[in-house]
Design a protein around this motif. Structure first.
Motif, PDB file in Angstrom:
ATOM      1  N   MET A  12       0.857  -1.182   0.000  1.00 54.56           N
ATOM      2  CA  MET A  12       0.000   0.000   0.000  1.00 54.56           C
ATOM      3  C   MET A  12       0.888   1.224   0.000  1.00 54.56           C
ATOM      4  O   MET A  12       1.834   1.308   0.791  1.00 54.56           O
ATOM      5  CB  MET A  12      -0.914   0.016   1.222  1.00 54.56           C
ATOM      6  N   GLY A  13       0.598   2.140  -0.888  1.00 51.07           N
ATOM      7  CA  GLY A  13       1.366   3.380  -0.965  1.00 51.07           C
ATOM      8  C   GLY A  13       0.658   4.510  -0.269  1.00 51.07           C
ATOM      9  O   GLY A  13       0.010   4.326   0.757  1.00 51.07           O
ATOM     10  N   ALA A  14       0.733   5.709  -0.856  1.00 50.41           N
ATOM     11  CA  ALA A  14       0.188   6.914  -0.242  1.00 50.41           C
ATOM     12  C   ALA A  14      -1.339   6.944  -0.252  1.00 50.41           C
ATOM     13  O   ALA A  14      -1.954   7.508   0.633  1.00 50.41           O
ATOM     14  CB  ALA A  14       0.724   8.148  -0.966  1.00 50.41           C
ATOM     15  N   GLY A  15      -1.963   6.354  -1.257  1.00 48.58           N
ATOM     16  CA  GLY A  15      -3.438   6.383  -1.354  1.00 48.58           C
ATOM     17  C   GLY A  15      -4.069   5.232  -0.584  1.00 48.58           C
ATOM     18  O   GLY A  15      -3.498   4.696   0.361  1.00 48.58           O
ATOM     19  N   TRP A  16      -5.247   4.821  -1.026  1.00 53.67           N
ATOM     20  CA  TRP A  16      -5.999   3.755  -0.372  1.00 53.67           C
ATOM     21  C   TRP A  16      -5.846   2.405  -1.083  1.00 53.67           C
ATOM     22  O   TRP A  16      -6.334   1.395  -0.603  1.00 53.67           O
ATOM     23  CB  TRP A  16      -7.482   4.120  -0.299  1.00 53.67           C
ATOM     24  N   LYS A  17      -5.175   2.388  -2.228  1.00 55.38           N
ATOM     25  CA  LYS A  17      -5.065   1.167  -3.031  1.00 55.38           C
ATOM     26  C   LYS A  17      -4.074   0.188  -2.416  1.00 55.38           C
ATOM     27  O   LYS A  17      -2.955   0.541  -2.084  1.00 55.38           O
ATOM     28  CB  LYS A  17      -4.643   1.526  -4.458  1.00 55.38           C
ATOM     29  N   VAL A  18      -4.532  -1.058  -2.293  1.00 59.38           N
ATOM     30  CA  VAL A  18      -3.710  -2.155  -1.792  1.00 59.38           C
ATOM     31  C   VAL A  18      -3.591  -3.169  -2.923  1.00 59.38           C
ATOM     32  O   VAL A  18      -4.592  -3.536  -3.535  1.00 59.38           O
ATOM     33  CB  VAL A  18      -4.362  -2.832  -0.559  1.00 59.38           C
ATOM     34  N   THR A  19      -2.382  -3.617  -3.222  1.00 62.16           N
ATOM     35  CA  THR A  19      -2.185  -4.588  -4.294  1.00 62.16           C
ATOM     36  C   THR A  19      -1.486  -5.828  -3.761  1.00 62.16           C
ATOM     37  O   THR A  19      -0.780  -5.787  -2.756  1.00 62.16           O
ATOM     38  CB  THR A  19      -1.347  -4.005  -5.446  1.00 62.16           C
ATOM     39  N   ASP A  30      -9.399  -1.436  -2.999  1.00 57.45           N
ATOM     40  CA  ASP A  30      -9.373   0.028  -2.952  1.00 57.45           C
ATOM     41  C   ASP A  30     -10.655   0.514  -2.288  1.00 57.45           C
ATOM     42  O   ASP A  30     -11.560  -0.273  -1.995  1.00 57.45           O
ATOM     43  CB  ASP A  30      -9.245   0.583  -4.383  1.00 57.45           C
ATOM     44  N   GLN A  31     -10.729   1.775  -2.080  1.00 58.68           N
ATOM     45  CA  GLN A  31     -11.909   2.416  -1.498  1.00 58.68           C
ATOM     46  C   GLN A  31     -12.586   3.276  -2.551  1.00 58.68           C
ATOM     47  O   GLN A  31     -11.906   3.861  -3.407  1.00 58.68           O
ATOM     48  CB  GLN A  31     -11.510   3.286  -0.304  1.00 58.68           C
ATOM     49  N   PRO A  32     -13.902   3.376  -2.497  1.00 58.76           N
ATOM     50  CA  PRO A  32     -14.590   4.272  -3.445  1.00 58.76           C
ATOM     51  C   PRO A  32     -14.089   5.708  -3.342  1.00 58.76           C
ATOM     52  O   PRO A  32     -14.041   6.423  -4.333  1.00 58.76           O
ATOM     53  CB  PRO A  32     -16.058   4.180  -3.027  1.00 58.76           C
ATOM     54  N   THR A  33     -13.658   6.099  -2.141  1.00 61.73           N
ATOM     55  CA  THR A  33     -13.149   7.465  -1.956  1.00 61.73           C
ATOM     56  C   THR A  33     -11.694   7.576  -2.359  1.00 61.73           C
ATOM     57  O   THR A  33     -11.139   8.670  -2.391  1.00 61.73           O
ATOM     58  CB  THR A  33     -13.305   7.901  -0.490  1.00 61.73           C
ATOM     59  N   GLY A  34     -11.054   6.452  -2.652  1.00 59.74           N
ATOM     60  CA  GLY A  34      -9.682   6.465  -3.164  1.00 59.74           C
ATOM     61  C   GLY A  34      -9.736   6.571  -4.673  1.00 59.74           C
ATOM     62  O   GLY A  34     -10.474   7.387  -5.221  1.00 59.74           O
ATOM     63  N   ALA A  39     -12.596  -3.558  -5.420  1.00 58.09           N
ATOM     64  CA  ALA A  39     -13.558  -3.679  -4.328  1.00 58.09           C
ATOM     65  C   ALA A  39     -12.871  -3.346  -3.007  1.00 58.09           C
ATOM     66  O   ALA A  39     -11.656  -3.441  -2.888  1.00 58.09           O
ATOM     67  CB  ALA A  39     -14.096  -5.108  -4.298  1.00 58.09           C
ATOM     68  N   ASN A  40     -13.658  -2.944  -2.016  1.00 59.98           N
ATOM     69  CA  ASN A  40     -13.055  -2.649  -0.716  1.00 59.98           C
ATOM     70  C   ASN A  40     -12.793  -3.959   0.038  1.00 59.98           C
ATOM     71  O   ASN A  40     -13.212  -5.030  -0.399  1.00 59.98           O
ATOM     72  CB  ASN A  40     -13.907  -1.639   0.069  1.00 59.98           C
ATOM     73  N   PRO A  41     -12.092  -3.923   1.156  1.00 57.63           N
ATOM     74  CA  PRO A  41     -11.752  -5.159   1.865  1.00 57.63           C
ATOM     75  C   PRO A  41     -12.970  -5.993   2.280  1.00 57.63           C
ATOM     76  O   PRO A  41     -12.934  -7.217   2.194  1.00 57.63           O
ATOM     77  CB  PRO A  41     -10.983  -4.677   3.095  1.00 57.63           C
ATOM     78  N   LEU A  42     -14.033  -5.351   2.713  1.00 56.87           N
ATOM     79  CA  LEU A  42     -15.213  -6.094   3.141  1.00 56.87           C
ATOM     80  C   LEU A  42     -15.896  -6.780   1.961  1.00 56.87           C
ATOM     81  O   LEU A  42     -16.318  -7.936   2.067  1.00 56.87           O
ATOM     82  CB  LEU A  42     -16.187  -5.166   3.871  1.00 56.87           C
ATOM     83  N   GLU A  43     -15.994  -6.092   0.835  1.00 48.27           N
ATOM     84  CA  GLU A  43     -16.561  -6.706  -0.370  1.00 48.27           C
ATOM     85  C   GLU A  43     -15.690  -7.866  -0.841  1.00 48.27           C
ATOM     86  O   GLU A  43     -16.210  -8.921  -1.250  1.00 48.27           O
ATOM     87  CB  GLU A  43     -16.686  -5.657  -1.480  1.00 48.27           C
ATOM     88  N   THR A  44     -14.388  -7.705  -0.755  1.00 46.94           N
ATOM     89  CA  THR A  44     -13.456  -8.762  -1.154  1.00 46.94           C
ATOM     90  C   THR A  44     -13.598  -9.969  -0.237  1.00 46.94           C
ATOM     91  O   THR A  44     -13.571 -11.120  -0.688  1.00 46.94           O
ATOM     92  CB  THR A  44     -12.021  -8.220  -1.142  1.00 46.94           C
TER      93      THR A  44
END
Length: 141
Positions: A12-19, A30-34, A39-44
């Motif tokens: 994870m870098g500066a934003g909300w995206k996790v790869t 990722d987050q909708p606000t990112g 999908a966000n973690p809960l959806e995943t």
């Protein structure tokens, strides 16, 4: 049978995206606000449950020599976001309830479909991790 280890490493870098690079696949959370690239973690998490149920259903159908033409698994979960936002709550931080609805396309009665889904859920590792306490250890590197 030997113990199987499943590992995932994320970045994870500066934003909300996790790869995560998993075998030949790049997964993104990722987050909708990112940047909303995944999908966000809960959806995943819910996708993982539905995907595992679908996969185990295909395995069980093959073993029972049933023609499973398809399966649609809908997972719905209720939660109170207060805990994850750091606010006081008597509710769990995670989901309070998870509902699974499986639309099984096979030549089975409703009772047979229910028994089939019960067997599938009993063999699904993700489902089992939700029902049985799994020890989780954490530390910093």
């Amino acid at each position: 049978m030997a113990e199987k280890i499943v590992e995932v490493t994320t970045q994870m870098g500066a934003g909300w995206k996790v790869t995560a690079q998993i075998r030949d696949h790049l997964l993104i959370i990722d987050q909708p606000t990112g940047t909303n690239e995944g999908a966000n973690p809960l959806e995943t998490f819910l996708f993982s449950l539905a995907g595992c149920i679908s996969t185990i259903a295909k395995m069980v159908a093959r073993e029972q020599k049933l023609e499973l033409r398809g399966i649609e698994v809908k997972v719905s979960a209720a939660m109170n976001s207060a805990g994850l936002l750091g606010q006081p709550t008597d509710d769990p931080v995670g989901f309070k309830r998870i509902d699974i609805i499986a639309d099984i396309d096979a030549d089975m009665s409703q009772d047979e479909k229910t028994a089939f889904l019960d067997l599938v859920c009993a063999r699904c590792p993700v489902h089992d991790n939700l029902l049985s306490p799994t020890l989780v250890y954490h530390e910093t590197a």
